[in-house]
Structure formats: C-alpha cells, structure tokens
Design an enzyme around this catalytic site. Structure first.
Site, PDB file in Angstrom:
ATOM      1  CB  ALA A 196       1.382   0.063   6.479  1.00 25.88           C
ATOM      2  CD  GLU A 214      10.853  -7.229   6.182  1.00 23.14           C
ATOM      3  OE1 GLU A 214      10.443  -6.253   6.835  1.00 23.14           O
ATOM      4  OE2 GLU A 214      11.136  -8.328   6.724  1.00 23.14           O
ATOM      5  CG  HIS A 256      11.207  -1.952   4.902  1.00 22.55           C
ATOM      6  ND1 HIS A 256       9.838  -1.945   4.859  1.00 22.55           N
ATOM      7  CD2 HIS A 256      11.574  -3.105   5.507  1.00 22.55           C
ATOM      8  CE1 HIS A 256       9.388  -3.044   5.430  1.00 22.55           C
ATOM      9  NE2 HIS A 256      10.425  -3.780   5.819  1.00 22.55           N
ATOM     10  NE  ARG A 297       2.891   7.480   2.331  1.00 19.07           N
ATOM     11  CZ  ARG A 297       3.427   6.395   2.856  1.00 19.07           C
ATOM     12  NH1 ARG A 297       4.049   5.512   2.099  1.00 19.07           N
ATOM     13  NH2 ARG A 297       3.326   6.160   4.145  1.00 19.07           N
ATOM     14  N   PRO A 326       0.795  -1.221   0.000  1.00 18.38           N
ATOM     15  CG  PRO A 326      -0.133  -1.110   2.127  1.00 18.38           C
ATOM     16  CD  PRO A 326       0.575  -2.032   1.192  1.00 18.38           C
ATOM     17  CG  ASN A 327      -0.295   4.358   1.216  1.00 15.21           C
ATOM     18  OD1 ASN A 327      -1.280   4.815   0.633  1.00 15.21           O
ATOM     19  ND2 ASN A 327      -0.342   3.930   2.461  1.00 15.21           N
ATOM     20  CE1 TYR A 339       8.808   5.579   2.976  1.00 14.38           C
ATOM     21  CE2 TYR A 339       7.206   7.359   2.908  1.00 14.38           C
ATOM     22  CZ  TYR A 339       7.679   6.207   3.484  1.00 14.38           C
ATOM     23  OH  TYR A 339       7.048   5.668   4.570  1.00 14.38           O
ATOM     24  NE  ARG A 349       9.566   6.092   8.743  1.00 11.83           N
ATOM     25  CZ  ARG A 349       8.656   5.809   7.825  1.00 11.83           C
ATOM     26  NH1 ARG A 349       8.891   4.894   6.906  1.00 11.83           N
ATOM     27  NH2 ARG A 349       7.495   6.435   7.818  1.00 11.83           N
ATOM     28  CG  ASN A 377       8.411  -1.678   0.287  1.00 13.11           C
ATOM     29  OD1 ASN A 377       7.745  -1.704   1.313  1.00 13.11           O
ATOM     30  ND2 ASN A 377       9.062  -0.599  -0.119  1.00 13.11           N
TER      31      ASN A 377
END
Length: 152
Positions: A79, A100, A102, A20, A12-13, A25, A109, A76
């Site tokens: 969330a 995985e 990111h 964004r 998502p996103n 990012y 964070r 990725n």
C-alpha cells in the site's frame, strides 16, 4: 568472492501472503517467494537479500543502506506504493536500478491503486503475474545490471 546482491523489499501485509485474500494473492507464502527469488537470482549469478517490514521508516532505512551494498532493488511496497513520497525519495537517492513489483494487476483494481509514487523512479513495473512477478523482476534487474557492465 560472493555474488553481487539484489535487495528484495516487501512492504506492509506481505508477511500475510498465503492467508490474506488468497483468491487475489494466491496461496504461496512470502517464504515461497523468497525461495523462488533466490533460485532464479542464483542461476543468474546474483545473491538476494530478502526482507519484509510493515513499517515505512524501516523500508526507507533499508533502501538507504542498499546504496553501498546492493546492485539494485526489487520492491513490492504494498500500500505504500500509493501513499509514500518518502519511499519514492529514498529510492531516488539510492541511485540504484529499481523494479516495482505487484502480485496483482493493480490496474484491474480500485482506482486509488492506479497511482504509484514509485513508478517514475523505477526502471520498470511488473504486475499481475502473482508470485512470478518477483522472478520476472529479478530477471529484468539482472538484465539492466548486466547491460550496464557491458557498456562500462
């Protein structure tokens, strides 16, 4: 004969990359990430199936389909990394190597981002290198697959 395929999934996103929170990012778009993945994978003798969805069930369907069509998964999950036992279980059932990914260093964070439901079923985690995290993941996955071929 086509090259073996690496499935690159985005949660998502991630379709909003470049607009964004560019301070976090970066300004690269998801299309830019796809291009970089295809370029690096091609140099390593692999093809890329690159997808994005904001829907958990769609990601799970794609993970399940990968079992018969891909040699590994770069994920990725956005969330969903921190919330989805269902994605974790799908990855475990796929019986494929998973990396995985990111863009940001999740450990710098919010504390809720420090936990991943994916890490324990992944061969490795790459975070904090922006869009280059994906290229590093492609290289890592290719290394795992190539090593398995040599051992076979």
């Amino acid at each position: 004969m086509t090259d073996p395929t690496i499935l690159v999934l985005n949660g998502p996103n991630l379709n909003l990359l470049g607009v964004r929170e560019p301070s976090l990012y970066g300004s690269a778009t998801l299309g830019d990430v796809e291009e970089a993945c295809r370029e690096r994978a091609g140099l390593l003798g692999y093809d890329v199936d690159f997808r994005q969805s904001n829907h958990e069930g769609t990601l799970i369907d794609w993970i399940q389909e990968a079992r018969g069509s891909a040699i590994g998964i770069v994920l990725n999950a956005g969330a969903y990394t921190h919330t989805s036992v269902a994605i974790r279980d799908a990855l475990k059932s796929a019986d494929l190597p998973v990396i995985e990914v990111h863009l940001s260093n999740v450990f710098k964070r919010e504390p809720f981002r420090h936990h991943s439901y994916i890490s324990d079923v992944a061969a490795g985690v790459i975070c904090g290198f922006g869009t280059n995290s994906y290229v590093l993941a492609i290289e890592a996955l290719a290394g795992i697959v190539d090593a398995a071929k040599e051992d076979a």
